[in-house]
Design an enzyme around this catalytic site. Structure first.
Site, PDB file in Angstrom:
ATOM      1  CD1 TRP A 142      33.351   7.990  -3.262  1.00 13.75           C
ATOM      2  CD2 TRP A 142      32.803   6.396  -4.880  1.00 13.75           C
ATOM      3  NE1 TRP A 142      34.381   6.981  -3.555  1.00 13.75           N
ATOM      4  CE2 TRP A 142      34.091   6.315  -4.563  1.00 13.75           C
ATOM      5  CE3 TRP A 142      32.379   5.737  -6.178  1.00 13.75           C
ATOM      6  CZ2 TRP A 142      34.666   5.199  -4.965  1.00 13.75           C
ATOM      7  CZ3 TRP A 142      33.173   4.831  -6.710  1.00 13.75           C
ATOM      8  CH2 TRP A 142      34.456   4.507  -6.008  1.00 13.75           C
ATOM      9  CG  ASP A 159      27.609   4.990  -1.362  1.00 12.95           C
ATOM     10  OD1 ASP A 159      28.037   4.290  -0.619  1.00 12.95           O
ATOM     11  OD2 ASP A 159      28.344   5.465  -2.394  1.00 12.95           O
ATOM     12  CE  LYS A 164      36.029   2.412   0.300  1.00 10.42           C
ATOM     13  NZ  LYS A 164      35.021   2.578  -0.915  1.00 10.42           N
TER      14      LYS A 164
HETATM   15  C1  LIG Z   1      34.597   2.860  -2.373  1.00 12.16           C
HETATM   16  C2  LIG Z   1      33.185   3.580  -2.539  1.00 12.16           C
HETATM   17  C3  LIG Z   1      32.149   3.281  -3.466  1.00 12.16           C
HETATM   18  C4  LIG Z   1      32.558   2.135  -4.450  1.00 12.16           C
HETATM   19  O1  LIG Z   1      32.670   0.881  -3.992  1.00 12.16           O
HETATM   20  P1  LIG Z   1      33.133  -0.533  -4.590  1.00 12.16           P
HETATM   21  O2  LIG Z   1      32.652  -1.500  -3.521  1.00 12.16           O
HETATM   22  O3  LIG Z   1      34.254  -0.463  -4.801  1.00 12.16           O
HETATM   23  O4  LIG Z   1      31.841  -0.463  -5.801  1.00 12.16           O
HETATM   24  C5  LIG Z   1      30.984   3.796  -3.351  1.00 12.16           C
HETATM   25  N1  LIG Z   1      30.686   4.799  -2.680  1.00 12.16           N
HETATM   26  C6  LIG Z   1      31.599   5.278  -1.663  1.00 12.16           C
HETATM   27  C7  LIG Z   1      30.966   6.197  -0.779  1.00 12.16           C
HETATM   28  C8  LIG Z   1      32.877   4.689  -1.594  1.00 12.16           C
HETATM   29  O5  LIG Z   1      33.711   5.125  -0.658  1.00 12.16           O
END
Ligand SMILES: *Cc1c(COP(=O)(O)O)cnc(C)c1O
Length: 361
Positions: A102, A172, A196
């Site tokens: 990511w 993030d 999540k």
């Molecule tokens: C799942 C995830 C993403 C992507 O998220 P989307 O909502 O599908 O764009 C980005 N960063 C991390 C750490 C993730 O776990």
């Protein structure tokens, strides 16, 4: 009632009491004769949800005045671009600490908009750990420093955040947001897709320091400007109402468990059950992450062969355990154990791991 044990990586398990409440309210929200999805986003019912969700998120993550919570769309993947659009001025540099897939995507997007600096990467060794403080080489005057608190695919997590001085830090936190106590006041911006730890897909939560909002670049399209959503309490355009509604219920559920301190205790016990199963397998299971960087949200490991991994996933499925196949880019096994996956599910998986190793070792 189904007895599926859900280890999906995202979208992922939601708390059962939240789903039951959604079901009970679906046809008739608070005596209005319709669902929340069918009302105006300017109704007093939705406004109450929006206001309470912002307040509860701030309370749970532990910030007060000086921060705003925004509910936007486009997923964390859109944040990869909107962060540099807003906060990477022309000619300036932003620093990226990359600890997995990511983080790679985040810096790639910044490259489309400017010249980011790779301040640290643990790619060598296939993202098994977070960098040490001395491995982080910041540029002279970065507009911000970006990191990924938990790399969902590799299963690598920062347990202590590096000291980045007074530079604005952007994180993030998609896959570990509100799973443990953190000092949120150290961050200028935190973002995460809800699917999540926080709710259904379709809503992205942004926590942003108010004083930073004003420093944003000019000329950013209206919908992609943080200031638009801050000024309009996330009601500039039609928000993802159902997502925010469920998110609000999930936040109340976390609060009822004793907040992030409460869920962190359960999360630690869950992760310990699985890592103990790996460590006590006499080398049958090999964890991907180095012990000090092990994620408490995504437990990643390998078996002696890919054939056995396929068998493990298939037999797990038969035993009611879903979502155990590793991400297609890395293979192996991944058990995602976000807030809504219970300790019993992790204990059941740990015991299944023990049995499987005995039978197939
Ligand atoms: C799942 C995830 C993403 C992507 O998220 P989307 O909502 O599908 O764009 C980005 N960063 C991390 C750490 C993730 O776990």
């Amino acid at each position: 009632m189904s007895n599926v044990l859900n280890f999906n990586a995202g979208p992922a398990a939601l708390p059962r009491p939240v789903l039951e409440k959604v079901q009970a309210e679906l046809l008739d929200y608070q005596g209005r004769g319709m669902s929340i999805m069918e009302m105006s986003h300017r109704s007093k019912e939705y406004e109450a949800i929006n206001t309470r969700a912002e307040a509860n998120f701030k309370k749970l993550i532990g910030v007060g005045e000086g921060y705003r919570v925004l509910f936007v769309q486009g997923g964390a993947s859109s944040q990869f671009a909107t962060v540099p659009m807003n906060f990477l001025p022309p000619g300036a540099t932003a620093d990226y600490i990359v600890t997995g897939s990511w983080g790679e995507k985040a810096i790639e997007e910044a490259t489309l908009l400017g010249k980011p600096h790779l301040a640290a990467s643990t790619k060598e060794g296939n993202y098994k750990r977070v960098p040490t403080q001395s491995e982080i080489q910041l540029s002279a005057d970065p507009a911000y420093v970006h990191l990924t608190s938990n790399e969902t695919i590799q299963g690598v997590q920062f347990h202590d955040f590096p000291d980045l001085g007074d530079r604005p830090v952007v994180a993030d936190m998609s896959s570990d947001i509100l799973s443990r106590p953190i000092d949120a006041s150290k961050f200028a911006l935190i973002y995460g897709g809800a699917q999540k730890n926080l709710g259904p897909s379709g809503v992205t939560v942004v926590l942003i320091r108010e004083s930073w909002i004003e420093k944003a670049n000019k000329g950013v399209p209206t919908m992609l400007r943080y200031s638009t959503h801050a000024k309009n309490n996330s009601l500039y355009n039609t928000p993802p109402m159902f997502g925010v509604y469920v998110l609000d219920l999930v936040l109340q559920w976390i609060d009822g468990l004793g907040g992030v301190e409460g869920v962190a205790k359960i999360n630690d016990a869950k992760a310990a059950a699985l890592y103990n199963a790996i460590d006590n397998s006499g080398g049958y299971y090999k964890g991907h992450a180095e012990p000090a960087s092990r994620s408490s949200m995504n437990v990643t490991f390998r078996l002696p062969s890919e054939e056995l991994e396929k068998q493990f996933v298939a037999e797990g499925q038969k035993a009611g355990m879903v979502g155990l196949a590793g991400h297609r880019s890395v293979g192996g096994i991944r058990a995602s154990i976000y807030n809504a996956t219970g300790l019993e599910a992790c204990q059941a998986l740990a015991s299944f791991m023990g049995d499987f190793a005995k039978k197939n070792g």
